[in-house]
Design an enzyme around this catalytic site. Structure first.
Site, short mmCIF file in Angstrom:
data_model
loop_
_atom_site.label_atom_id
_atom_site.label_comp_id
_atom_site.label_asym_id
_atom_site.label_seq_id
_atom_site.Cartn_x
_atom_site.Cartn_y
_atom_site.Cartn_z
N GLU A 1 32.59 14.06 -48.50
CA GLU A 1 33.91 13.51 -49.12
C GLU A 1 34.86 12.92 -47.54
O GLU A 1 36.12 13.06 -47.54
CB GLU A 1 34.73 14.58 -49.44
CG GLU A 1 33.83 15.08 -50.98
CD GLU A 1 34.80 16.27 -51.77
OE1 GLU A 1 35.96 16.56 -51.33
OE2 GLU A 1 34.50 16.41 -52.87
N GLU B 1 27.62 17.55 -55.37
CA GLU B 1 28.61 18.64 -55.48
C GLU B 1 29.13 18.68 -57.02
O GLU B 1 29.83 17.75 -57.43
CB GLU B 1 29.64 18.63 -54.48
CG GLU B 1 30.46 19.97 -54.14
CD GLU B 1 31.56 20.02 -53.15
OE1 GLU B 1 31.37 19.29 -51.93
OE2 GLU B 1 32.54 20.21 -53.49
C1 GAL Z 1 35.02 19.76 -52.60
C2 GAL Z 1 34.79 19.65 -51.32
C3 GAL Z 1 34.40 21.27 -51.02
C4 GAL Z 1 35.25 22.14 -51.49
C5 GAL Z 1 35.18 22.12 -52.86
C6 GAL Z 1 35.98 23.15 -53.67
O1 GAL Z 1 35.89 18.33 -52.94
O2 GAL Z 1 33.71 19.00 -50.86
O3 GAL Z 1 34.25 21.56 -49.37
O4 GAL Z 1 36.59 22.06 -50.82
O5 GAL Z 1 35.95 20.91 -53.19
O6 GAL Z 1 36.34 22.69 -55.20
#
Ligand code: GAL
Length: 940
Positions: free
Chosen positions: A547, A630
């Site tokens: 991100e 993710e």
């Molecule tokens: C994502 C991020 C992670 C964590 C997660 C929590 O956007 O890449 O590191 O923060 O959100 O939802």
């Protein structure tokens, strides 16, 4: 002219052959690095002379014979024991050891909950003198362009600082062993930064250790290898500055040779300076990974100096290509013979059977102070492939590379590896060894819960084993290079790893995060990671960033990505480069720089959005592999349930959708998520609707310290497994989906609701079956079948009555699995169950003991929060206690800990003695429990 002697051992009596090494013609190929000379030599050219020699016995006749590894002067000694440690710089020092001027101001994306006042006692004022010009040369070997390498300033950095002086009396400092996390003992900063776990990870720390170097070390090369230290390491030996490395997740080496005094006591000093506002999660502080002393002959295989690839693989044979970098740290030119033998490894990593293939690398002339790369290949017959369970087996090999100089073995270097083919198909997904495999992955941070960031092999293995039990087959090392032990275990266990480099590049997420290092260090850090990890068969993708702000940076942002992708392609063209994209649009320049397109949340559509991006990326990039890098970010607290229960695929967390704000807990119906995220149900549906999607990495497998969205607690709510390692209900919805052949059914919630008699209390069931019938006190509540894109069975109108809930699940019409939940009475007793009843008496091994609060009939009391006291006797100690409650500010080291929803955890660590370790658990008003764990001496 140089002379090479090659011992020919296979013919019975040892013979010695002499060969003339053609030094001068080779020298004409050489090109210079700044201080070092590097030469790339195809083995075919240099190997000719040696091949002739080895034909007479060394090479082919070794195949099939159980050749023992020749003795080599290489030693790799653990430096973990007996350090002295203190926090803070000496008060009387006039010297600034600040790495660089720190940008002022408050950074951070601030989009998430959990933030609070940042630590105030740690940020040193910007100092006029900074030391980065001293540190930067440590990474020179990893900078490709000689013009960009750094020159060490004259003099001795820090030579005047008292803590650096060899004679300094450190006897009043704390005695510690590594790996060491200085912050996990607290104290909690209860009004501190939830984002980083409310623990004092920031600040300066000094470590000192006396090394006894024997006289026989004279003339050897001596290196300090650190697997990782958090962060901004600076190293001195005997009062002399050696080098350093800033990025806390990187493994690095410094050369102690010029400062070492063989035959004397040597004082090794390491200073760390871990900045506040440098992380979005708990980074830990200290030398939190293993540290090694490596001794070699001056002519040796370089640091991470081998690279193995297997470009052609069939059932009949595999081509094994090997590059070896040999360093000559001596003052003379040398001729070196290189030969490699390959052995199969058994599942414990031991060499088994005869040599299965050999590589005669060649004969090389290497000028003083230079290095040389030789490249060669061999064919391995009937290769046993590396692949994930349950359909494949993670078979491994080891390449033993031997260097010979003047008739002696001067180095023997082992490179474990695996043979497998990877295919990333844009339409059909991921294939390993020709077999389709859906990536059932999780993201995890590096901490080990109550044990903190200090690496412990057993604790890490327990994390991986629990994930494998769920059906997980892949780990994303979010958002940094992992401990090397993780990759070793993943190789052994058949888990795939997406190896990630950075959480940010030039665009910051926090005031003092990696963006302050990126310009100077990204090349060295990325190359170091690739060199260290590229022989691991488990590594299947390289992620250059998570991100990153550059996603939205148009062509300029894409150019940064391209620069990183180029480095990856150069160092390892065998695996795709990827990045985890939450905001890059399918028409933006950023994704064009990547091989594999990772989508964070947007794949299925963030929150309740119907706007799934998987098909959009697939359409715009018809030749790229697309997957969920993710996903989910569902939040829950183990054993907590709130009402009303969200309908459909769930809801964003709020007062009537999953949040229990007064207690800072989140419901475990698994239908509550953050605004950018979603539920497992929605992600599973997207994966099934779009079969071209390669799979996913769920955020997260385990809860972790820090990032306690949506409340300002100490640890996260995202985990499928809580911080103590207890499975939340969510574990079973993944197991049901990821292990369709495993018979299981799971009922939620618990069934102990005295205050809800007569009220609607929904019951949900997760099963790998396709249908289920629910019974309350023997009465059927109906049989339900999963519809298309449905992943749970729900009885949402059920009115609570105490008693017994039973589910019978079916698959294809036949009975498949059952689960039963009983209403519990008042807490009456404790029960204790260790995960392992026998452990190694090595001072490292752990037994994780689950303490359950039960009623008089042995039913778990699912809301019990009794305070429990622990006593331990025998050759063991309590390493930590926890209960998985994100809101708990009990000390992890305390021998008194409350249960959370019926469960508590005690982590027993062996000392070095053998014998029974007895743990007793007691609590006022409850019958106590005790358990015995045997500490076993290593078998000789
Ligand atoms: C994502 C991020 C992670 C964590 C997660 C929590 O956007 O890449 O590191 O923060 O959100 O939802």
């Amino acid at each position: 002219m140089n002379i090479l002697k090659i011992p020919l051992k296979n013919s019975g009596a040892e013979k010695t052959a002499w060969y003339i090494a053609p030094m001068s013609p080779i020298a004409s190929f050489q090109f210079f690095r700044r201080n070092k000379l590097t030469l790339i030599v195809p083995g075919a050219v240099l190997g000719a002379v040696l091949a002739l020699a080895l034909q007479s016995g060394c090479a082919s006749s070794r195949v099939g014979s159980p050749a023992p590894a020749p003795a080599s002067p290489r030693e790799r000694l653990s430096l973990d024991m007996d350090w002295r440690f203190t926090k803070g710089d000496p008060t009387n020092s006039q010297v600034s050891l600040l790495y660089d001027v720190r940008p002022q101001g408050r950074g951070g994306r601030g989009r998430r909950g959990g933030g609070a006042a940042a630590p105030t006692d740690a940020a040193p004022a910007p100092a006029p003198a900074v030391i980065k010009q001293w540190i930067l040369p440590t990474g020179n070997d990893l900078i490709k362009d000689p013009a960009q390498r750094h020159t060490r300033p004259e003099g001795n950095l820090g030579g005047d600082v008292p803590y650096v002086q060899p004679a300094f009396d450190d006897s009043s400092w704390e005695h510690v062993n590594l790996p060491h996390d200085w912050a996990i003992t607290g104290p909690w900063i209860t009004n501190g930064d939830g984002g980083t776990g409310k623990l004092p990870y920031f600040g300066i720390g000094w470590y000192r250790k006396t090394l006894d170097l024997p006289k026989s070390d004279a003339g050897k090369s001596i290196f300090l290898d650190a697997d990782g230290a958090m962060s901004y390491s600076t190293v001195w030996l005997n009062g002399q500055f050696v080098g350093g490395w800033p990025y806390g997740y990187e493994s690095w080496r410094v050369d102690l040779t010029p400062f070492a005094k063989p035959g004397q006591k040597n004082e090794l000093v390491i200073r760390l300076d871990n900045p506040p506002q440098s992380s979005r999660w708990y980074p830990g502080g200290g030398i939190y990974r293993n540290v090694w002393l490596v001794k070699t002959a001056p002519v040796h295989v370089a640091h991470w100096g081998t690279y193995i690839t297997t470009p052609d693989v069939s059932a009949a044979s595999a081509t094994v290509k090997l590059k070896v970098t040999v360093e000559n740290n001596s003052k003379q030119g040398v001729s070196v013979g290189v030969a490699t033998q390959i052995f199969a490894l058994d599942s414990d990593g031991n060499k088994t059977g005869p040599v299965v293939a050999s590589i005669i690398g060649g004969l090389m002339g290497i000028a003083p102070g230079s290095s040389l790369v030789t490249e060669d290949k061999t064919i391995l017959a009937n290769p046993k492939l590396w692949g994930p369970y349950p359909d494949q087996k993670p078979n491994r090999y080891v390449a033993v590379t031997t260097l010979m100089q003047d008739g002696h073995t001067v180095d023997s270097y082992e490179t474990p590896f695996g043979i497998r083919t990877l295919k990333f198909d844009p339409n059909e997904g991921f294939f390993i060894n020709g077999q389709h495999l859906k990536i059932n992955g999780v993201c995890d941070h590096h901490d080990l819960g109550a044990l903190g960031a200090a690496i412990n092999e057993r604790a890490l293995r327990r994390q991986l084993e629990t994930l494998v039990d769920m059906g997980c087959n892949a780990i994303r090392t979010s958002h940094n290079p992992p401990a090397p032990e993780l990759l070793d275990m993943a190789d052994e266990m058949g888990l795939l790893v997406m190896d990630e480099a950075f959480d940010c590049w030039l665009s910051q997420k926090n005031n003092l995060d990696y963006h302050v290092l990126f310009a100077d260090w990204h090349e060295q850090d990325l190359r170091a990671q690739l060199h260290r990890d590229r022989n691991h068969p488990c590594v299947f993708m390289w992620s250059i960033g998570n991100e990153v702000g550059e996603q939205g940076g148009g062509e300029a942002g894409a150019a940064v990505a391209r620069g990183l992708a180029d480095i990856v392609h150069e160092e390892d063209p065998t695996r795709p480069t990827t990045s985890a994209q939450n905001s890059a649009g399918a028409s933006s320049p950023f994704p064009k720089t990547l091989d594999a397109l990772g989508l964070n949340y947007q794949g299925a559509g963030g929150g309740l959005s119907p706007n799934a991006q998987y098909p959009v990326f697939h359409r715009n990039f018809p030749t790229n592999f697309v997957y969920g890098s993710e996903t989910e970010s569902t939040i829950s607290s183990r054993g907590v349930y709130t009402f009303p229960v969200p309908q459909g695929i769930g809801a964003v967390a709020g007062p009537n959708s999953g949040e229990d704000a007064p207690n800072r807990q989140v419901s475990s119906y698994d239908l509550t998520f953050t605004s950018w995220a979603t539920s497992p149900d929605k992600e599973f549906a997207a994966q099934d609707r779009y079969p071209f999607v390669g799979g996913q990495f769920v955020w997260t497998g385990w809860d972790y310290l820090g990032e306690p969205t949506p409340f300002n607690s100490r640890s996260s709510y995202f985990g499928i497994i809580d911080l103590a390692g207890f499975k939340k209900d969510r574990f079973y919805i993944y197991q049901a989906y990821w292990r369709p052949d495993f018979r299981m059914a799971h009922i939620l919630p618990h069934w102990t609701w005295p205050e809800r008699v007569g009220q609607v209390t929904p019951v949900h069931v997760y099963t790998s079956g396709d249908e289920a019938e629910l019974f309350l006190n023997g009465q059927s509540l109906g049989r339900k079948k999963k519809g298309q894109y449905e992943y749970r069975l729900r009885w949402d109108d059920l009115v609570y009555q105490p008693g017994t809930l039973k589910v019978v699940a079916f698959k294809n019409g036949a009975e498949w699995a059952t689960d039963v939940v009983n209403t519990a009475g008042a807490p009456a007793a404790l029960a204790a169950a260790p995960d392992r009843a026998a452990i190694h008496a090595d001072g490292q091994d752990l037994s994780f003991v689950t303490i359950t609060v039960q009623d008089a009939k042995g039913v778990m009391a699912p809301r019990a929060d009794n305070l429990i006291h622990f006593d331990i006797t025998g050759p063991g100690e309590i390493a930590a206690t926890d209960n998985g409650d994100a809101t708990s500010f009990e000390s992890f080291q305390s021998h008194d800990h409350k249960a959370f929803n019926g469960l508590c955890l005690v982590i027993i660590r062996s000392t070095k003695g053998a014998g029974p370790i007895v743990l007793k658990a007691s609590s006022p008003g409850l019958k106590g429990a005790s358990v015995t764990v045997q500490a076993q001496a290593p078998s000789i």
